[in-house]
Design a protein around this motif. Structure first.
Motif, PDB file in Angstrom:
ATOM      1  N   GLY A 151       0.732  -1.247  -0.271  1.00 24.06           N
ATOM      2  CA  GLY A 151       0.068   0.311  -0.442  1.00 24.06           C
ATOM      3  C   GLY A 151       0.949   1.249   0.185  1.00 24.06           C
ATOM      4  N   SER A 152       0.526   2.520  -0.002  1.00 24.23           N
ATOM      5  CA  SER A 152       1.078   3.747  -0.188  1.00 24.23           C
ATOM      6  C   SER A 152       1.838   4.172   1.067  1.00 24.23           C
ATOM      7  CB  SER A 152      -0.145   4.629   0.072  1.00 24.23           C
ATOM      8  OG  SER A 152      -0.998   5.068   0.407  1.00 24.23           O
ATOM      9  N   HIS A 196      -3.984   7.855  -7.281  1.00 25.00           N
ATOM     10  CA  HIS A 196      -3.498   8.567  -6.537  1.00 25.00           C
ATOM     11  C   HIS A 196      -2.686   8.306  -5.134  1.00 25.00           C
ATOM     12  CE1 HIS A 196      -3.300  12.245  -3.810  1.00 25.00           C
ATOM     13  NE2 HIS A 196      -3.180  11.686  -3.152  1.00 25.00           N
ATOM     14  N   ALA A 197      -3.470   6.696  -5.111  1.00 28.46           N
ATOM     15  CA  ALA A 197      -2.308   5.759  -4.119  1.00 28.46           C
ATOM     16  C   ALA A 197      -1.105   5.229  -4.500  1.00 28.46           C
ATOM     17  CB  ALA A 197      -2.564   4.673  -3.159  1.00 28.46           C
ATOM     18  N   GLY A 198      -0.948   5.244  -5.899  1.00 30.07           N
ATOM     19  CA  GLY A 198      -0.265   4.418  -6.971  1.00 30.07           C
ATOM     20  C   GLY A 198       0.942   5.488  -7.375  1.00 30.07           C
ATOM     21  N   GLU A 199       0.134   6.923  -7.707  1.00 29.62           N
ATOM     22  CA  GLU A 199       1.186   8.256  -8.076  1.00 29.62           C
ATOM     23  C   GLU A 199       2.302   8.757  -6.519  1.00 29.62           C
ATOM     24  OE1 GLU A 199       1.994   9.085 -10.869  1.00 29.62           O
ATOM     25  OE2 GLU A 199       1.162   7.497 -11.549  1.00 29.62           O
ATOM     26  N   GLY A 218      16.398   7.253 -10.696  1.00 29.26           N
ATOM     27  CA  GLY A 218      17.202   6.756 -11.996  1.00 29.26           C
ATOM     28  C   GLY A 218      16.261   5.626 -12.063  1.00 29.26           C
ATOM     29  N   CYS A 219      14.863   5.319 -11.237  1.00 26.91           N
ATOM     30  CA  CYS A 219      14.695   3.858 -11.773  1.00 26.91           C
ATOM     31  C   CYS A 219      14.091   3.960 -13.170  1.00 26.91           C
ATOM     32  CB  CYS A 219      13.377   4.317 -10.677  1.00 26.91           C
ATOM     33  SG  CYS A 219      13.416   3.944  -8.567  1.00 26.91           S
ATOM     34  N   LYS A 220      13.174   2.912 -13.062  1.00 28.88           N
ATOM     35  CA  LYS A 220      12.575   2.364 -14.756  1.00 28.88           C
ATOM     36  C   LYS A 220      11.429   2.801 -14.116  1.00 28.88           C
ATOM     37  CE  LYS A 220      16.744   0.096 -16.727  1.00 28.88           C
ATOM     38  NZ  LYS A 220      16.507  -0.834 -18.119  1.00 28.88           N
ATOM     39  N   HIS A 221      10.009   3.608 -14.988  1.00 32.26           N
ATOM     40  CA  HIS A 221       8.471   3.056 -14.532  1.00 32.26           C
ATOM     41  C   HIS A 221       7.787   2.789 -16.034  1.00 32.26           C
ATOM     42  CE1 HIS A 221       9.213   5.945 -11.209  1.00 32.26           C
ATOM     43  NE2 HIS A 221      10.519   6.384 -11.586  1.00 32.26           N
ATOM     44  N   ALA A 222       7.043   1.768 -15.185  1.00 34.77           N
ATOM     45  CA  ALA A 222       5.892   1.012 -16.011  1.00 34.77           C
ATOM     46  C   ALA A 222       4.809   1.880 -16.304  1.00 34.77           C
ATOM     47  CB  ALA A 222       6.339   0.076 -16.186  1.00 34.77           C
ATOM     48  N   PHE A 223       4.021   2.481 -17.001  1.00 34.19           N
ATOM     49  CA  PHE A 223       2.738   3.182 -16.900  1.00 34.19           C
ATOM     50  C   PHE A 223       1.030   2.388 -17.471  1.00 34.19           C
ATOM     51  CE2 PHE A 223       5.447   5.933 -16.673  1.00 34.19           C
ATOM     52  CZ  PHE A 223       5.003   6.511 -15.381  1.00 34.19           C
ATOM     53  N   LEU A 224       0.138   2.328 -16.918  1.00 29.77           N
ATOM     54  CA  LEU A 224      -0.820   1.787 -17.335  1.00 29.77           C
ATOM     55  C   LEU A 224      -1.601   2.551 -17.255  1.00 29.77           C
ATOM     56  CD1 LEU A 224      -1.687  -1.939 -15.366  1.00 29.77           C
ATOM     57  CD2 LEU A 224      -0.780  -1.224 -17.628  1.00 29.77           C
ATOM     58  N   SER A 225      -3.095   2.697 -18.131  1.00 27.72           N
ATOM     59  CA  SER A 225      -3.929   3.708 -18.165  1.00 27.72           C
ATOM     60  C   SER A 225      -5.339   3.227 -17.326  1.00 27.72           C
ATOM     61  CB  SER A 225      -4.563   3.873 -19.676  1.00 27.72           C
ATOM     62  OG  SER A 225      -5.328   2.987 -19.619  1.00 27.72           O
ATOM     63  N   GLN A 226      -5.970   3.898 -17.152  1.00 29.32           N
ATOM     64  CA  GLN A 226      -6.850   3.468 -15.638  1.00 29.32           C
ATOM     65  C   GLN A 226      -8.300   3.100 -16.663  1.00 29.32           C
ATOM     66  OE1 GLN A 226      -9.420   6.899 -14.026  1.00 29.32           O
ATOM     67  NE2 GLN A 226      -6.827   6.902 -12.389  1.00 29.32           N
ATOM     68  N   GLU A 227      -7.722   3.045 -17.170  1.00 29.40           N
ATOM     69  CA  GLU A 227      -8.927   1.825 -18.595  1.00 29.40           C
ATOM     70  C   GLU A 227      -8.402   0.310 -18.773  1.00 29.40           C
ATOM     71  OE1 GLU A 227      -8.399   4.535 -20.955  1.00 29.40           O
ATOM     72  OE2 GLU A 227     -10.687   5.671 -20.896  1.00 29.40           O
ATOM     73  N   GLU A 228      -7.468   0.756 -18.741  1.00 33.86           N
ATOM     74  CA  GLU A 228      -6.262  -1.379 -18.813  1.00 33.86           C
ATOM     75  C   GLU A 228      -6.743  -1.972 -17.421  1.00 33.86           C
ATOM     76  OE1 GLU A 228      -3.215   0.359 -21.843  1.00 33.86           O
ATOM     77  OE2 GLU A 228      -2.297   0.566 -20.372  1.00 33.86           O
ATOM     78  N   LEU A 255       2.557   9.019 -25.446  1.00 32.27           N
ATOM     79  CA  LEU A 255       3.774   8.783 -24.987  1.00 32.27           C
ATOM     80  C   LEU A 255       4.652   7.630 -23.591  1.00 32.27           C
ATOM     81  CD1 LEU A 255       4.227  12.966 -23.646  1.00 32.27           C
ATOM     82  CD2 LEU A 255       5.920  11.557 -25.999  1.00 32.27           C
ATOM     83  N   GLY A 256       3.442   7.617 -23.124  1.00 36.37           N
ATOM     84  CA  GLY A 256       3.763   6.643 -22.484  1.00 36.37           C
ATOM     85  C   GLY A 256       4.713   6.059 -20.912  1.00 36.37           C
ATOM     86  N   ILE A 257       3.343   8.008 -20.138  1.00 41.33           N
ATOM     87  CA  ILE A 257       3.834   8.441 -18.894  1.00 41.33           C
ATOM     88  C   ILE A 257       2.679   8.808 -18.322  1.00 41.33           C
ATOM     89  CG2 ILE A 257       6.121   9.706 -20.217  1.00 41.33           C
ATOM     90  CD1 ILE A 257       4.203  12.592 -20.099  1.00 41.33           C
ATOM     91  N   GLY A 258       2.035   7.756 -18.664  1.00 41.44           N
ATOM     92  CA  GLY A 258       0.684   8.000 -17.379  1.00 41.44           C
ATOM     93  C   GLY A 258      -0.426   9.261 -17.721  1.00 41.44           C
ATOM     94  N   TYR A 259      -1.552   8.945 -16.923  1.00 40.08           N
ATOM     95  CA  TYR A 259      -2.302  10.451 -16.920  1.00 40.08           C
ATOM     96  C   TYR A 259      -1.944  11.151 -15.710  1.00 40.08           C
ATOM     97  CZ  TYR A 259      -5.974  13.457 -15.735  1.00 40.08           C
ATOM     98  OH  TYR A 259      -6.815  14.417 -15.497  1.00 40.08           O
ATOM     99  N   CYS A 260      -2.039  12.439 -15.716  1.00 39.31           N
ATOM    100  CA  CYS A 260      -1.713  12.846 -14.653  1.00 39.31           C
ATOM    101  C   CYS A 260      -2.134  14.494 -14.641  1.00 39.31           C
ATOM    102  CB  CYS A 260       0.054  13.539 -13.582  1.00 39.31           C
ATOM    103  SG  CYS A 260       0.489  12.954 -15.257  1.00 39.31           S
ATOM    104  N   ASN A 261      -1.816  15.666 -13.705  1.00 37.04           N
ATOM    105  CA  ASN A 261      -2.682  16.737 -13.562  1.00 37.04           C
ATOM    106  C   ASN A 261      -0.909  17.373 -14.261  1.00 37.04           C
ATOM    107  OD1 ASN A 261      -0.109  17.742 -12.215  1.00 37.04           O
ATOM    108  ND2 ASN A 261      -1.696  17.950 -10.142  1.00 37.04           N
ATOM    109  N   ALA A 262      -1.615  18.875 -15.175  1.00 36.29           N
ATOM    110  CA  ALA A 262      -0.470  19.534 -15.762  1.00 36.29           C
ATOM    111  C   ALA A 262       0.834  19.600 -15.438  1.00 36.29           C
ATOM    112  CB  ALA A 262      -1.406  20.941 -16.772  1.00 36.29           C
ATOM    113  N   LYS A 263       0.955  20.566 -13.821  1.00 32.68           N
ATOM    114  CA  LYS A 263       2.475  20.197 -13.325  1.00 32.68           C
ATOM    115  C   LYS A 263       2.894  19.442 -13.479  1.00 32.68           C
ATOM    116  CE  LYS A 263       1.519  24.250 -10.532  1.00 32.68           C
ATOM    117  NZ  LYS A 263       1.402  24.865  -9.715  1.00 32.68           N
ATOM    118  N   GLN A 264       2.949  17.970 -12.701  1.00 36.47           N
ATOM    119  CA  GLN A 264       3.104  16.362 -13.033  1.00 36.47           C
ATOM    120  C   GLN A 264       3.297  15.775 -14.261  1.00 36.47           C
ATOM    121  OE1 GLN A 264       3.775  15.434 -10.463  1.00 36.47           O
ATOM    122  NE2 GLN A 264       4.684  13.782 -11.085  1.00 36.47           N
TER     123      GLN A 264
END
Length: 187
Positions: free
Chosen positions: A30-31, A58-61, A73-83, A145-154
């Protein structure tokens, strides 16, 4: 077998990852990521590398940010909410093996201290903020872009952190604008 250790939130996520690929995981439970988990992630990163695959919520972010701050320096994998959606539940555990494999094939590597190629003015010009449809535009651009969904600043922060090039950004925005880099022809 994936060399890196995949950081997930819980046991169900580990099971979903293992249905998709052969990989070792570290569960954050968990978070509320505690110190012992962060130390294991640091060790895994030093020895084998780390891929962060958290729920697209939100918790995942929050977990992604905690891990990235502690282990640059981590690698990141993203899923969309629909997926990652089953009913009203959003989580890695709901994603299909094919979707998880695709996310792991489209990794983004965090580059601490990267020089930005995308700026706030680009975000504005692209209509990723300040418009009624900005959230949906960020959603589509984040998928492209493969960077997931977030607000504009993020979104801007991720573009810098993952060294999104001007060409990559322009191509993603062109996909939103019927082939044009922006609605007024600029990047």
């Amino acid at each position: 077998m994936i060399r890196e250790v995949i950081v997930v939130e819980g046991k169900s996520d580990t099971a979903a990852v293992r249905r998709a690929v052969q990989a070792d995981t570290i569960e954050t439970n968990g978070s509320a990521v505690d110190e012992s988990v962060l130390k294991r992630i640091e060790l895994a990163h030093a020895r084998r590398g780390v891929i962060v695959l958290t729920d697209p919520d939100h918790a995942g972010e929050r977990i992604r940010k905690i891990v990235a701050a502690r282990v640059p320096g981590c690698k990141h994998a993203f899923l969309s909410q629909e997926e990652a959606l089953r009913g009203e539940d959003v989580g890695v555990e709901n994603a299909s093996p094919e979707t998880i494999r695709r996310a792991l094939a489209n990794l983004r590597t965090e580059v601490p201290g990267a020089e930005p190629q995308i700026f706030w003015s680009d975000i504005l010009r692209a209509g990723l903020t300040g418009r009624a449809d900005s959230a949906s535009r960020r959603w589509e651009a984040g998928l492209a872009l493969g960077i997931g969904y977030c607000n504009a600043k993020q979104f801007l922060k991720r573009c810098v952190m993952f060294q999104i090039t001007r060409d990559e950004f322009a191509a993603a925005i062109a996909g939103l604008n019927g082939g044009k880099a922006s609605e007024n022809g600029e990047v």
